[in-house]
Design a protein around this motif. Structure first.
Motif, PDB file in Angstrom:
ATOM      1  N   ARG B 152       0.828  -1.199   0.000  1.00  0.00           N
ATOM      2  CA  ARG B 152       0.000   0.000   0.000  1.00  0.00           C
ATOM      3  C   ARG B 152       0.868   1.256   0.000  1.00  0.00           C
ATOM      4  NH1 ARG B 152      -2.586   3.401   3.857  1.00  0.00           N
ATOM      5  NH2 ARG B 152      -4.444   4.267   2.933  1.00  0.00           N
ATOM      6  N   GLU B 153       1.944   1.253   0.771  1.00  0.00           N
ATOM      7  CA  GLU B 153       2.818   2.422   0.832  1.00  0.00           C
ATOM      8  C   GLU B 153       3.392   2.735  -0.543  1.00  0.00           C
ATOM      9  OE1 GLU B 153       3.415   4.517   3.109  1.00  0.00           O
ATOM     10  OE2 GLU B 153       2.442   3.588   4.820  1.00  0.00           O
ATOM     11  N   THR B 154       3.749   1.694  -1.305  1.00  0.00           N
ATOM     12  CA  THR B 154       4.306   1.941  -2.639  1.00  0.00           C
ATOM     13  C   THR B 154       3.240   2.519  -3.556  1.00  0.00           C
ATOM     14  OG1 THR B 154       5.415  -0.132  -2.169  1.00  0.00           O
ATOM     15  CG2 THR B 154       5.918   0.903  -4.242  1.00  0.00           C
ATOM     16  N   ILE B 155       2.011   2.016  -3.430  1.00  0.00           N
ATOM     17  CA  ILE B 155       0.926   2.585  -4.241  1.00  0.00           C
ATOM     18  C   ILE B 155       0.680   4.041  -3.836  1.00  0.00           C
ATOM     19  CG2 ILE B 155      -1.528   2.411  -4.766  1.00  0.00           C
ATOM     20  CD1 ILE B 155      -1.289  -0.586  -4.555  1.00  0.00           C
ATOM     21  N   LEU B 156       0.751   4.309  -2.527  1.00  0.00           N
ATOM     22  CA  LEU B 156       0.557   5.685  -2.076  1.00  0.00           C
ATOM     23  C   LEU B 156       1.672   6.590  -2.590  1.00  0.00           C
ATOM     24  CD1 LEU B 156      -0.789   5.509   1.576  1.00  0.00           C
ATOM     25  CD2 LEU B 156      -2.008   5.473  -0.560  1.00  0.00           C
ATOM     26  N   ASP B 157       2.889   6.041  -2.748  1.00  0.00           N
ATOM     27  CA  ASP B 157       3.973   6.825  -3.344  1.00  0.00           C
ATOM     28  C   ASP B 157       3.627   7.232  -4.766  1.00  0.00           C
ATOM     29  OD1 ASP B 157       5.471   6.707  -1.109  1.00  0.00           O
ATOM     30  OD2 ASP B 157       6.858   5.175  -1.813  1.00  0.00           O
ATOM     31  N   LEU B 158       3.032   6.282  -5.506  1.00  0.00           N
ATOM     32  CA  LEU B 158       2.606   6.601  -6.876  1.00  0.00           C
ATOM     33  C   LEU B 158       1.556   7.709  -6.854  1.00  0.00           C
ATOM     34  CD1 LEU B 158       2.244   3.095  -8.557  1.00  0.00           C
ATOM     35  CD2 LEU B 158       3.914   4.832  -9.108  1.00  0.00           C
ATOM     36  N   PHE B 159       0.589   7.577  -5.943  1.00  0.00           N
ATOM     37  CA  PHE B 159      -0.447   8.601  -5.838  1.00  0.00           C
ATOM     38  C   PHE B 159       0.165   9.944  -5.471  1.00  0.00           C
ATOM     39  CE2 PHE B 159      -4.024   5.453  -4.553  1.00  0.00           C
ATOM     40  CZ  PHE B 159      -4.048   5.001  -5.851  1.00  0.00           C
ATOM     41  N   GLU B 160       1.150   9.909  -4.595  1.00  0.00           N
ATOM     42  CA  GLU B 160       1.721  11.160  -4.121  1.00  0.00           C
ATOM     43  C   GLU B 160       2.467  11.870  -5.238  1.00  0.00           C
ATOM     44  OE1 GLU B 160       4.233  10.756  -0.763  1.00  0.00           O
ATOM     45  OE2 GLU B 160       4.293  12.904  -0.415  1.00  0.00           O
ATOM     46  N   SER B 161       3.202  11.091  -6.038  1.00  0.00           N
ATOM     47  CA  SER B 161       3.933  11.753  -7.120  1.00  0.00           C
ATOM     48  C   SER B 161       2.971  12.245  -8.191  1.00  0.00           C
ATOM     49  CB  SER B 161       4.971  10.809  -7.713  1.00  0.00           C
ATOM     50  OG  SER B 161       4.330   9.723  -8.313  1.00  0.00           O
ATOM     51  N   LEU B 162       1.793  11.661  -8.274  1.00  0.00           N
ATOM     52  CA  LEU B 162       0.815  12.094  -9.276  1.00  0.00           C
ATOM     53  C   LEU B 162      -0.030  13.260  -8.768  1.00  0.00           C
ATOM     54  CD1 LEU B 162      -0.715  11.685 -11.926  1.00  0.00           C
ATOM     55  CD2 LEU B 162      -2.046   9.918 -10.828  1.00  0.00           C
ATOM     56  N   THR B 163      -0.518  13.155  -7.533  1.00  0.00           N
ATOM     57  CA  THR B 163      -1.511  14.123  -7.067  1.00  0.00           C
ATOM     58  C   THR B 163      -1.000  15.057  -5.984  1.00  0.00           C
ATOM     59  OG1 THR B 163      -2.342  12.762  -5.271  1.00  0.00           O
ATOM     60  CG2 THR B 163      -3.253  12.343  -7.433  1.00  0.00           C
ATOM     61  N   GLY B 164       0.085  14.707  -5.340  1.00  0.00           N
ATOM     62  CA  GLY B 164       0.614  15.573  -4.293  1.00  0.00           C
ATOM     63  C   GLY B 164       0.192  15.170  -2.901  1.00  0.00           C
ATOM     64  N   ALA B 183       6.752  13.006 -15.432  1.00  0.00           N
ATOM     65  CA  ALA B 183       7.695  12.269 -16.283  1.00  0.00           C
ATOM     66  C   ALA B 183       8.149  10.997 -15.574  1.00  0.00           C
ATOM     67  CB  ALA B 183       8.908  13.150 -16.579  1.00  0.00           C
ATOM     68  N   GLY B 184       8.118   9.904 -16.299  1.00  0.00           N
ATOM     69  CA  GLY B 184       8.603   8.646 -15.731  1.00  0.00           C
ATOM     70  C   GLY B 184       7.589   7.905 -14.886  1.00  0.00           C
ATOM     71  N   TRP B 185       6.400   8.492 -14.699  1.00  0.00           N
ATOM     72  CA  TRP B 185       5.409   7.859 -13.812  1.00  0.00           C
ATOM     73  C   TRP B 185       4.948   6.518 -14.375  1.00  0.00           C
ATOM     74  CZ3 TRP B 185       0.380   6.125 -13.209  1.00  0.00           C
ATOM     75  CH2 TRP B 185      -0.109   6.101 -11.909  1.00  0.00           C
ATOM     76  N   LEU B 186       4.726   6.518 -15.705  1.00  0.00           N
ATOM     77  CA  LEU B 186       4.199   5.300 -16.321  1.00  0.00           C
ATOM     78  C   LEU B 186       5.193   4.149 -16.204  1.00  0.00           C
ATOM     79  CD1 LEU B 186       2.324   6.359 -19.556  1.00  0.00           C
ATOM     80  CD2 LEU B 186       1.398   5.129 -17.611  1.00  0.00           C
ATOM     81  N   ASP B 187       6.473   4.454 -16.433  1.00  0.00           N
ATOM     82  CA  ASP B 187       7.493   3.397 -16.334  1.00  0.00           C
ATOM     83  C   ASP B 187       7.562   2.871 -14.907  1.00  0.00           C
ATOM     84  OD1 ASP B 187       8.162   3.645 -18.985  1.00  0.00           O
ATOM     85  OD2 ASP B 187       9.590   5.269 -18.589  1.00  0.00           O
ATOM     86  N   HIS B 188       7.526   3.819 -13.980  1.00  0.00           N
ATOM     87  CA  HIS B 188       7.574   3.451 -12.566  1.00  0.00           C
ATOM     88  C   HIS B 188       6.388   2.554 -12.217  1.00  0.00           C
ATOM     89  CE1 HIS B 188       9.218   4.096  -8.610  1.00  0.00           C
ATOM     90  NE2 HIS B 188       8.007   4.293  -8.136  1.00  0.00           N
ATOM     91  N   ALA B 189       5.205   2.965 -12.691  1.00  0.00           N
ATOM     92  CA  ALA B 189       3.991   2.193 -12.400  1.00  0.00           C
ATOM     93  C   ALA B 189       4.057   0.809 -13.026  1.00  0.00           C
ATOM     94  CB  ALA B 189       2.764   2.952 -12.892  1.00  0.00           C
ATOM     95  N   LYS B 190       4.571   0.754 -14.281  1.00  0.00           N
ATOM     96  CA  LYS B 190       4.663  -0.537 -14.965  1.00  0.00           C
ATOM     97  C   LYS B 190       5.574  -1.482 -14.197  1.00  0.00           C
ATOM     98  CE  LYS B 190       3.922   0.904 -19.666  1.00  0.00           C
ATOM     99  NZ  LYS B 190       4.622   1.464 -20.808  1.00  0.00           N
TER     100      LYS B 190
END
Lengths: 213, 385
Positions: B152-164, B183-190
């Motif tokens: 969950r923390e890693t998913i929240l990191d993705l949310f944080e870099s996307l939404t703040g 930039a780079g969000w999609l690669d990170h998410a993949k």
């Protein structure tokens, strides 16, 4: 005792300390929070106790379900008027010494829901709060920061003298008024022993004296 | 109703078999380590057995609907974050969908993809955390929850870099999203999504054939098909009872019709099925995520014709609903042509699912109530609003 002498002794394997230091050291490093979540902030409180943030490093990972076994109440979330009496009652049931962290905008002032008819505008109207953390919700780091602030506060509490904390005074109250449901609002709407509405001197506004202050 | 100062009351008992004894009325909550928030149950007990159970709500009633009537349409968006505080992005989407229906706004393709990616990530972290909490209620003190929160923390990191923000994302806008992917969000998410099947295998191996889990959940809290449909239960709880109903398939809102995914269904409707359906749903979410992350096109993320300032939809009404992780989340809006809604109503899945709690619990032991409540998956922010 002289600090230099203390360090010299420590090199020899001798620890010299005072009772106050020892007592406060023990207390500050084993704060047991009450397992008590109200709303959104409680999830961040859980996250703070999980592997990444690991509140256990600060001696505060033992969340106790019973107020009788807890030292620290983290008011994590919106306190509604229906819930406020239970929060105060839980606080009263905790044994001294006890501390309160008011976590998040809602617990401090009502936060985004302040205009709501059912939301208490700050838990500090009924119980004494030691540390406030702003944020909606505060990050787990902020909760750890608040915990460290509380540890500093405990570290400097004297055991004797006029400044000693509440739990060492016979005359200080350890229980506070539990509000009841009145006709329009909670009664009393605040506990004057703990909180008083900040006075705003309105008479100065718009007069010549206004600029002087 | 018993007063809160009187948590336990003894009632005279009239038993069918003519036996002697007493009923015990216990107030569970609002502060109870297993009630998932400030929720109270007035339980009448015959020994260990539940005879009656009355849920008491309102300890987190935050006046969401009333406040929204005095806010602008966009001003209510941050409040929807705080409804079901585990899944702020799906809440945002449901509200945005209702307003888009009301005002007739079209959403660009890229925004639809971003919405689906964030919604499925939200579903994944919600189900993972729920299974963690459910096992904790059964006495697995923390280990599955720690595993779940690690992901969950890693998913929240993705949310944080996307939404703040980690939890309160406030991300959807009428006609799209607030900001484009960094930039780079999609690669990170993949890369991250590619690691998730391993986590799921580990999570399943840890729990699925665990003897204690099976003993505590199989045959506990059986929800029949008829009751589930009649009570308006939705989401994984309904599907665990064997009803094929998923708003993603029924409504095909957004662009869900472009993705190939299955709807996992249970057979018995017991707590174990509810747990298993969620586990399988997480795998299907990964399916959707993989497709969406691969196909996401370039383009605008918000309809350029949408007015943010002075947004006044024409008089009318609209109901927008999505499949939130907990069930059907709907927003019903009535507009009178001004900048704030005339009526703003939320259809929270948690509240509807909670209405069957008494029927599931009667005849079971006190310890089972905790497990059944955990498997229904409630969040009080949504139940009380």
């Amino acid at each position: 005792m002289d600090e230099q002498l203390k360090t010299e002794l420590r090199k020899q394997g001798i620890v010299a300390t005072t009772l106050q230091e020892l007592y406060n050291w023990g207390r500050k490093n084993s704060l047991w929070p009450l397992n008590f979540g109200l709303a959104c902030c409680a999830i961040e409180m859980i996250a703070a106790s999980m592997a990444r943030y690991d509140m256990a490093r600060f001696g505060a990972e033992v969340f106790r379900p019973s107020p009788r076994q807890a030292d620290l109440m983290i008011v994590a979330g919106t306190v509604t008027k229906k819930m406020a009496p239970q929060v105060v009652r839980l606080y009263n049931q905790m044994a001294e010494p006890k501390y309160v962290i008011s976590m998040g905008a809602c617990a401090i002032s009502g936060g985004p829901f302040k205009q709501g008819y059912n939301v208490l505008k700050g838990i500090d109207r009924y119980i004494p709060v030691d540390v406030y953390i702003p944020g909606c919700p505060p990050r787990p780091e902020a909760l750890i920061d608040a915990l460290m602030a509380l540890q500093k506060l405990i570290d400097h509490q004297p055991l004797t003298g006029a400044d000693r904390p509440r739990h060492l005074r016979a005359d200080a109250p350890s229980e506070f008024i539990v509000p009841g449901f009145g006709a329009h609002d909670l009664e009393p709407s605040q506990n004057p022993e703990v909180w008083n509405a900040p006075l705003v001197n309105i008479s100065l506004a718009g007069t010549d004296d206004a600029g002087k202050h | 109703m018993i007063a809160a100062t009187e948590p336990i009351r003894i009632l005279p008992k009239s038993r069918a078999d003519g036996g002697e004894g007493q009923f015990l009325e216990v107030s569970m909550g609002p502060q109870h380590p297993s009630t998932h928030g400030v929720f109270r149950m007035d339980v009448v007990l015959d020994g260990e057995r539940i005879v009656k159970l009355k849920p008491v709500f309102g300890y987190l009633h935050r006046n969401h609907e009333k406040i929204a009537e005095h806010e602008t349409y966009l001003g209510s968006m941050p409040y929807t974050d705080r409804l079901d505080y585990f899944c702020s992005l799906t809440n945002n989407w449901a509200y945005a969908l209702a307003v888009e229906k009301l005002a007739g706004i079209q959403v660009p393709e890229r925004a639809e993809y971003i919405r689906i990616i964030t919604a499925e990530l939200t579903r994944f972290q919600n189900h993972a955390a729920l299974i963690g909490f459910l096992t904790q209620d059964m006495g697995a003190s923390g280990t599955p929850l720690m595993y779940a929160f690690r992901e969950r923390e890693t998913i929240l990191d993705l949310f944080e870099s996307l939404t703040g923000a980690r939890m309160m994302c406030n991300y959807m806008r009428f006609g799209g999203c607030r900001v484009d992917l960094p930039a780079g969000w999609l690669d990170h998410a993949k890369k991250f999504v590619a690691t998730l099947p391993r986590f799921l295998d580990e999570f399943e191996r840890l729990l699925a054939s665990n003897e204690i889990l099976m003993a505590r959940t199989q045959g506990v809290g059986v929800l029949s098909k008829e009751l589930a449909v009649n009570a308006g239960v939705t989401g994984p709880v309904l599907r665990a009872s064997g009803v094929n109903y998923d708003v993603r398939k029924v409504d095909k809102y957004g662009i869900y019709d472009r993705f190939a995914f299955k709807i996992p269904m249970g057979e018995h409707g017991d707590t174990y099925d509810r747990y298993m359906v969620r586990l399988l749903e997480m795998r299907e979410s990964l399916n959707i995520l993989n497709q969406a992350l691969k196909d996401i096109p370039e383009g605008p993320i918000v309809d350029p014709k949408t007015r943010i300032r002075g947004f006044k939809p024409k008089p009318g009404e609209a109901y927008g609903r999505i499949e939130a992780p907990k069930g059907e989340l709907g927003f019903y809006l009535v507009s009178d042509g001004t900048s704030n809604p005339y009526r703003y109503r939320v259809r929270p899945p948690s509240l509807m699912n909670l209405t069957v709690l008494e029927q599931l619990c009667i005849g079971r032991n006190v310890a089972d109530v905790v497990v059944i409540l955990g498997s229904i998956d409630i969040v009080m922010g949504e139940v009380d609003r």
